[in-house]
Motif scaffolding. Sequence first.
Motif, PDB file in Angstrom:
ATOM      1  N   UNK A 154       0.827  -1.187   0.000  1.00  0.00           N
ATOM      2  CA  UNK A 154       0.000   0.000   0.000  1.00  0.00           C
ATOM      3  C   UNK A 154       0.873   1.253   0.000  1.00  0.00           C
ATOM      4  N   UNK A 155       1.927   1.244   0.823  1.00  0.00           N
ATOM      5  CA  UNK A 155       2.808   2.408   0.923  1.00  0.00           C
ATOM      6  C   UNK A 155       3.553   2.673  -0.386  1.00  0.00           C
ATOM      7  N   UNK A 156       3.775   1.626  -1.158  1.00  0.00           N
ATOM      8  CA  UNK A 156       4.437   1.801  -2.455  1.00  0.00           C
ATOM      9  C   UNK A 156       3.613   2.654  -3.402  1.00  0.00           C
ATOM     10  N   UNK A 157       2.314   2.715  -3.177  1.00  0.00           N
ATOM     11  CA  UNK A 157       1.458   3.570  -3.995  1.00  0.00           C
ATOM     12  C   UNK A 157       1.559   5.038  -3.589  1.00  0.00           C
ATOM     13  N   UNK A 158       2.087   5.304  -2.396  1.00  0.00           N
ATOM     14  CA  UNK A 158       2.199   6.668  -1.892  1.00  0.00           C
ATOM     15  C   UNK A 158       3.578   7.262  -2.155  1.00  0.00           C
ATOM     16  N   UNK A 159       4.617   6.447  -2.023  1.00  0.00           N
ATOM     17  CA  UNK A 159       6.006   6.918  -2.075  1.00  0.00           C
ATOM     18  C   UNK A 159       6.349   7.762  -3.302  1.00  0.00           C
ATOM     19  N   UNK A 160       5.902   7.399  -4.526  1.00  0.00           N
ATOM     20  CA  UNK A 160       6.286   8.218  -5.686  1.00  0.00           C
ATOM     21  C   UNK A 160       5.845   9.681  -5.590  1.00  0.00           C
ATOM     22  N   UNK A 161       4.791   9.955  -4.838  1.00  0.00           N
ATOM     23  CA  UNK A 161       4.323  11.330  -4.720  1.00  0.00           C
ATOM     24  C   UNK A 161       5.064  12.142  -3.679  1.00  0.00           C
ATOM     25  N   UNK A 162       6.012  11.526  -2.980  1.00  0.00           N
ATOM     26  CA  UNK A 162       6.715  12.205  -1.895  1.00  0.00           C
ATOM     27  C   UNK A 162       8.109  12.657  -2.285  1.00  0.00           C
ATOM     28  N   UNK A 163       8.419  12.634  -3.561  1.00  0.00           N
ATOM     29  CA  UNK A 163       9.799  12.902  -3.993  1.00  0.00           C
ATOM     30  C   UNK A 163      10.257  14.324  -3.687  1.00  0.00           C
ATOM     31  N   UNK A 164       9.305  15.281  -3.574  1.00  0.00           N
ATOM     32  CA  UNK A 164       9.692  16.671  -3.309  1.00  0.00           C
ATOM     33  C   UNK A 164       9.678  17.023  -1.823  1.00  0.00           C
ATOM     34  N   UNK A 165       9.348  16.059  -0.962  1.00  0.00           N
ATOM     35  CA  UNK A 165       9.378  16.309   0.480  1.00  0.00           C
ATOM     36  C   UNK A 165      10.828  16.336   0.947  1.00  0.00           C
ATOM     37  N   UNK A 166      11.211  17.392   1.647  1.00  0.00           N
ATOM     38  CA  UNK A 166      12.611  17.575   2.043  1.00  0.00           C
ATOM     39  C   UNK A 166      13.025  16.578   3.124  1.00  0.00           C
ATOM     40  N   UNK A 167      14.156  15.900   2.912  1.00  0.00           N
ATOM     41  CA  UNK A 167      14.663  14.977   3.941  1.00  0.00           C
ATOM     42  C   UNK A 167      15.212  15.727   5.157  1.00  0.00           C
ATOM     43  N   UNK A 168      15.448  17.036   5.001  1.00  0.00           N
ATOM     44  CA  UNK A 168      16.021  17.834   6.084  1.00  0.00           C
ATOM     45  C   UNK A 168      14.957  18.478   6.973  1.00  0.00           C
ATOM     46  N   UNK A 169      13.701  18.391   6.570  1.00  0.00           N
ATOM     47  CA  UNK A 169      12.623  18.993   7.359  1.00  0.00           C
ATOM     48  C   UNK A 169      12.341  18.149   8.596  1.00  0.00           C
ATOM     49  N   UNK A 170      11.686  18.746   9.584  1.00  0.00           N
ATOM     50  CA  UNK A 170      11.284  17.992  10.767  1.00  0.00           C
ATOM     51  C   UNK A 170      10.227  16.970  10.371  1.00  0.00           C
ATOM     52  N   UNK A 171      10.030  15.947  11.195  1.00  0.00           N
ATOM     53  CA  UNK A 171       9.036  14.929  10.887  1.00  0.00           C
ATOM     54  C   UNK A 171       7.642  15.548  10.781  1.00  0.00           C
ATOM     55  N   UNK A 172       7.360  16.542  11.616  1.00  0.00           N
ATOM     56  CA  UNK A 172       6.058  17.210  11.571  1.00  0.00           C
ATOM     57  C   UNK A 172       5.865  17.939  10.255  1.00  0.00           C
ATOM     58  N   UNK A 173       6.913  18.663   9.816  1.00  0.00           N
ATOM     59  CA  UNK A 173       6.813  19.389   8.546  1.00  0.00           C
ATOM     60  C   UNK A 173       6.791  18.425   7.362  1.00  0.00           C
ATOM     61  N   UNK A 174       7.515  17.318   7.484  1.00  0.00           N
ATOM     62  CA  UNK A 174       7.480  16.305   6.430  1.00  0.00           C
ATOM     63  C   UNK A 174       6.071  15.757   6.269  1.00  0.00           C
ATOM     64  N   UNK A 175       5.415  15.479   7.381  1.00  0.00           N
ATOM     65  CA  UNK A 175       4.066  14.917   7.325  1.00  0.00           C
ATOM     66  C   UNK A 175       3.085  15.919   6.727  1.00  0.00           C
ATOM     67  N   UNK A 176       3.179  17.170   7.135  1.00  0.00           N
ATOM     68  CA  UNK A 176       2.291  18.192   6.593  1.00  0.00           C
ATOM     69  C   UNK A 176       2.467  18.312   5.082  1.00  0.00           C
ATOM     70  N   UNK A 177       3.731  18.369   4.634  1.00  0.00           N
ATOM     71  CA  UNK A 177       4.003  18.461   3.198  1.00  0.00           C
ATOM     72  C   UNK A 177       3.606  17.176   2.485  1.00  0.00           C
ATOM     73  N   UNK A 178       3.840  16.037   3.161  1.00  0.00           N
ATOM     74  CA  UNK A 178       3.540  14.747   2.542  1.00  0.00           C
ATOM     75  C   UNK A 178       2.067  14.521   2.316  1.00  0.00           C
TER      76      UNK A 178
END
Length: 223
Positions: A154-178
């Motif tokens: 299921x998660x494999x269907x989500x991952x391609x859309x997360x390519x622009x989420x910054x790896x340097x952001x906080x987990x909270x900001x990553x989730x909001x952007x994700x």
Amino acid sequence: MSRWPRPQSVGRALPEYSLSTHEAAAALTAEQVLSRLEAGNERFVRGEARFPTVQKDILAELAKGQQPYATIIGCSDSRVPPELVFDAGFGELFVIRVAGNVISHEVVGTMQYAAVHLRTPLFLVLGHEGCGAVQAALAAKFRGVRERSRIERLLENITPGLEDVSPDASEQDQLKAGVEANVRWSMRQIIETPEAQARAAEGVMKLVGAVYELTTGRVRFLP
């Protein structure tokens, strides 16, 4: 079993769900449907939702067939029931719910039915704050967290859309952007289907993305 209290109307009387409104749904444009959903969410946020008791004659008429005015692709999260969020009555929304509002073959097939047979003018992808599926996909992508095999599929269907989420952001900001990125990724996959392109060419279908705010109950429509 306790019952929800009936909300008190404020200022003006709230419109009642009726058979006539169901019959009129087939004539609504996508813009009119979007306005109706926005108005319903405003009632929900204000605590003025109708939560109607549906009369037997309406149920009998709906048993003959359905004519929903919107198709909603949403997450299975129990805190985000579209019918309540948009203060909609029986027969008004055609709802597809799956964890992470992912676009699978089964979801596309259900959407194809909505497009070809129900011909709803509006299709809405509804994500929500704090989505656990998006959070798990981010954890897998950035921190190597593993899940059970079917969850990973299921998660494999989500991952391609997360390519622009910054790896340097906080987990909270990553989730909001994700969450927002995942809604847009689902929209992109829908747009690329032949059925969506055909309906769009007819000029009668509109595709919209939105994020539900868990803390306020408000639906934020994406530009």
